[in-house]
Scaffold this motif. Structure first.
Motif, mmCIF file in Angstrom:
data_model
loop_
_atom_site.group_PDB
_atom_site.id
_atom_site.type_symbol
_atom_site.label_atom_id
_atom_site.label_comp_id
_atom_site.label_asym_id
_atom_site.label_seq_id
_atom_site.Cartn_x
_atom_site.Cartn_y
_atom_site.Cartn_z
ATOM 1 N N MET A 40 14.977 -73.840 104.726
ATOM 2 C CA MET A 40 15.546 -72.796 105.582
ATOM 3 C C MET A 40 16.587 -73.379 106.531
ATOM 4 O O MET A 40 17.483 -72.668 106.974
ATOM 5 N N GLY A 41 16.464 -74.666 106.849
ATOM 6 C CA GLY A 41 17.473 -75.332 107.660
ATOM 7 C C GLY A 41 17.486 -74.932 109.120
ATOM 8 O O GLY A 41 18.477 -75.138 109.811
ATOM 9 N N VAL A 42 16.399 -74.376 109.603
ATOM 10 C CA VAL A 42 16.328 -73.936 111.002
ATOM 11 C C VAL A 42 15.857 -75.067 111.907
ATOM 12 O O VAL A 42 16.254 -75.162 113.061
ATOM 13 N N MET A 88 8.968 -66.266 113.362
ATOM 14 C CA MET A 88 9.337 -66.273 111.943
ATOM 15 C C MET A 88 10.544 -65.368 111.694
ATOM 16 O O MET A 88 11.419 -65.706 110.893
ATOM 17 N N THR A 89 10.601 -64.243 112.375
ATOM 18 C CA THR A 89 11.733 -63.336 112.226
ATOM 19 C C THR A 89 13.013 -64.016 112.691
ATOM 20 O O THR A 89 14.056 -63.931 112.023
ATOM 21 N N ALA A 90 12.947 -64.692 113.828
ATOM 22 C CA ALA A 90 14.115 -65.411 114.342
ATOM 23 C C ALA A 90 14.536 -66.505 113.359
ATOM 24 O O ALA A 90 15.736 -66.689 113.100
ATOM 25 N N GLY A 91 13.557 -67.219 112.797
ATOM 26 C CA GLY A 91 13.873 -68.275 111.831
ATOM 27 C C GLY A 91 14.552 -67.726 110.582
ATOM 28 O O GLY A 91 15.539 -68.298 110.101
ATOM 29 N N ILE A 92 14.052 -66.612 110.082
ATOM 30 C CA ILE A 92 14.670 -65.999 108.894
ATOM 31 C C ILE A 92 16.079 -65.530 109.222
ATOM 32 O O ILE A 92 17.017 -65.764 108.463
ATOM 33 N N ALA A 93 16.248 -64.887 110.374
ATOM 34 C CA ALA A 93 17.575 -64.396 110.774
ATOM 35 C C ALA A 93 18.559 -65.551 110.934
ATOM 36 O O ALA A 93 19.724 -65.448 110.506
ATOM 37 N N MET A 94 18.110 -66.653 111.530
ATOM 38 C CA MET A 94 18.985 -67.822 111.694
ATOM 39 C C MET A 94 19.361 -68.408 110.336
ATOM 40 O O MET A 94 20.520 -68.770 110.114
ATOM 41 N N SER A 95 18.402 -68.486 109.449
ATOM 42 C CA SER A 95 18.659 -69.012 108.115
ATOM 43 C C SER A 95 19.672 -68.127 107.381
ATOM 44 O O SER A 95 20.620 -68.632 106.765
ATOM 45 N N LEU A 96 19.495 -66.828 107.467
ATOM 46 C CA LEU A 96 20.426 -65.898 106.821
ATOM 47 C C LEU A 96 21.816 -65.982 107.433
ATOM 48 O O LEU A 96 22.822 -65.908 106.723
ATOM 49 N N ALA A 97 21.889 -66.134 108.764
ATOM 50 C CA ALA A 97 23.178 -66.230 109.444
ATOM 51 C C ALA A 97 23.956 -67.466 108.976
ATOM 52 O O ALA A 97 25.189 -67.464 108.999
ATOM 53 N N ARG A 98 23.252 -68.474 108.544
ATOM 54 C CA ARG A 98 23.881 -69.702 108.023
ATOM 55 C C ARG A 98 24.186 -69.591 106.531
ATOM 56 O O ARG A 98 24.609 -70.558 105.903
ATOM 57 N N GLY A 99 23.920 -68.423 105.957
ATOM 58 C CA GLY A 99 24.189 -68.220 104.542
ATOM 59 C C GLY A 99 23.109 -68.744 103.625
ATOM 60 O O GLY A 99 23.282 -68.786 102.408
ATOM 61 N N ASN A 100 21.972 -69.121 104.181
ATOM 62 C CA ASN A 100 20.874 -69.672 103.398
ATOM 63 C C ASN A 100 19.946 -68.552 102.952
ATOM 64 O O ASN A 100 19.417 -67.818 103.773
ATOM 65 N N ARG A 101 19.738 -68.440 101.672
ATOM 66 C CA ARG A 101 18.853 -67.410 101.134
ATOM 67 C C ARG A 101 17.733 -68.020 100.289
ATOM 68 O O ARG A 101 17.207 -67.384 99.385
ATOM 69 N N GLU A 102 17.372 -69.264 100.599
ATOM 70 C CA GLU A 102 16.277 -69.921 99.880
ATOM 71 C C GLU A 102 15.010 -69.078 99.981
ATOM 72 O O GLU A 102 14.710 -68.546 101.048
ATOM 73 N N PRO A 103 14.264 -68.952 98.898
ATOM 74 C CA PRO A 103 13.015 -68.180 98.965
ATOM 75 C C PRO A 103 12.036 -68.788 99.968
ATOM 76 O O PRO A 103 11.971 -69.995 100.137
ATOM 77 N N CYS A 104 11.316 -67.917 100.630
ATOM 78 C CA CYS A 104 10.272 -68.351 101.548
ATOM 79 C C CYS A 104 8.944 -68.275 100.803
ATOM 80 O O CYS A 104 8.744 -67.397 99.977
ATOM 81 N N ARG A 105 8.061 -69.144 101.117
ATOM 82 C CA ARG A 105 6.732 -69.154 100.502
ATOM 83 C C ARG A 105 5.712 -68.558 101.468
ATOM 84 O O ARG A 105 4.593 -69.044 101.587
ATOM 85 N N CYS A 106 6.108 -67.513 102.163
ATOM 86 C CA CYS A 106 5.249 -66.900 103.187
ATOM 87 C C CYS A 106 3.890 -66.477 102.629
ATOM 88 O O CYS A 106 2.877 -66.608 103.300
ATOM 89 N N LEU A 114 15.606 -64.945 100.468
ATOM 90 C CA LEU A 114 15.503 -64.294 101.777
ATOM 91 C C LEU A 114 16.594 -63.249 101.902
ATOM 92 O O LEU A 114 17.695 -63.423 101.387
ATOM 93 N N GLY A 115 16.276 -62.188 102.605
ATOM 94 C CA GLY A 115 17.257 -61.141 102.829
ATOM 95 C C GLY A 115 16.893 -60.312 104.040
ATOM 96 O O GLY A 115 15.888 -60.560 104.720
ATOM 97 N N ALA A 116 17.707 -59.321 104.290
ATOM 98 C CA ALA A 116 17.508 -58.447 105.447
ATOM 99 C C ALA A 116 16.155 -57.745 105.391
ATOM 100 O O ALA A 116 15.548 -57.476 106.422
ATOM 101 N N ARG A 117 15.652 -57.465 104.191
ATOM 102 C CA ARG A 117 14.355 -56.784 104.099
ATOM 103 C C ARG A 117 13.229 -57.631 104.674
ATOM 104 O O ARG A 117 12.239 -57.102 105.167
ATOM 105 N N HIS A 118 13.368 -58.950 104.628
ATOM 106 C CA HIS A 118 12.332 -59.818 105.194
ATOM 107 C C HIS A 118 12.366 -59.755 106.720
ATOM 108 O O HIS A 118 11.316 -59.761 107.364
ATOM 109 N N VAL A 119 13.550 -59.665 107.271
ATOM 110 C CA VAL A 119 13.671 -59.478 108.724
ATOM 111 C C VAL A 119 13.080 -58.122 109.093
ATOM 112 O O VAL A 119 12.287 -58.012 110.028
ATOM 113 N N ASP A 165 8.174 -57.426 98.076
ATOM 114 C CA ASP A 165 9.187 -57.967 97.166
ATOM 115 C C ASP A 165 8.940 -57.527 95.728
ATOM 116 O O ASP A 165 9.878 -57.183 95.006
ATOM 117 N N ASP A 166 7.679 -57.528 95.310
ATOM 118 C CA ASP A 166 7.349 -57.108 93.943
ATOM 119 C C ASP A 166 7.608 -55.616 93.741
ATOM 120 O O ASP A 166 8.088 -55.204 92.689
#
Length: 179
Positions: A40-42, A88-106, A114-119, A165-166
């Motif tokens: 995620m690179g956060v 976790m929401t902040a971390g996902i939003a930061m990751s997305l803002a950096r263009g990172n969409r790596e899957p999360c293993r939540c 990762l996408g806006a739906r996860h936020v 997601d499913d």
């Protein structure tokens, strides 16, 4: 405790019991979660494992606190849930803002980027945890029949949240590669 608090306890409890089970069911699952936190690179890479341990410990603490029917336990569980979900929401939003969409293993193994739906999902869960917190702070008698109905509703909704997601994958148009 109100009926609303009971429904929220079950919903948040189901989400976090599945989340922590997905991470701890086997060593490779936890290793994959640590890798997803790193990707995620956060956080600095050296903090990925301690952060993953803290997340799993917090999830387990939330489940245990919400399982105890005492008012104070509910306040603690919902408070922890709000804090963890917000982080976790902040971390996902930061990751997305950096263009990172790596899957999360939540919730364990996932290939969904990762996408806006996860936020959005997490924002809704924060709202549910806040409602549960408010419901835990207020008292009063609870009708047993209503308690059962809201507990079942909470369990069903919790399961739907985990499977979001499913469910979305079922209704999204399939990519055929034909243009």
């Amino acid at each position: 405790m109100t009926s609303l608090a009971i429904g929220c306890r079950v919903l948040i409890g189901v989400v976090f019991v599945i989340a922590v089970a997905g991470k701890l069911r086997r060593a490779t699952a936890f290793t994959e979660f640590v890798a997803s936190v790193r990707q995620m690179g956060v956080l600095p890479p050296a903090l990925a494992r301690p952060a993953a341990v803290a997340v799993a410990a917090a999830e387990l603490a939330i489940v245990l606190a919400l399982a105890v029917p005492a008012r104070q336990a509910g306040v603690l569980g919902f408070g922890l849930a709000v804090g963890l979900l917000a982080a976790m929401t902040a971390g996902i939003a930061m990751s997305l803002a950096r263009g990172n969409r790596e899957p999360c293993r939540c919730f364990g193994r996932s290939e969904t980027p990762l996408g806006a739906r996860h936020v959005g999902r997490n924002v809704v869960l924060v709202a549910v945890a806040l409602l549960g917190l408010l419901g835990s702070l207020s008292g009063g008698p609870v009708d047993a029949g209503i308690a059962v109905v809201v507990a079942v509703a909470g369990a069903v909704l919790g399961g739907l949240v985990v499977m979001l997601d499913d469910i979305i994958a079922l209704v999204e148009p399939a990519s055929t590669g034909i243009r």
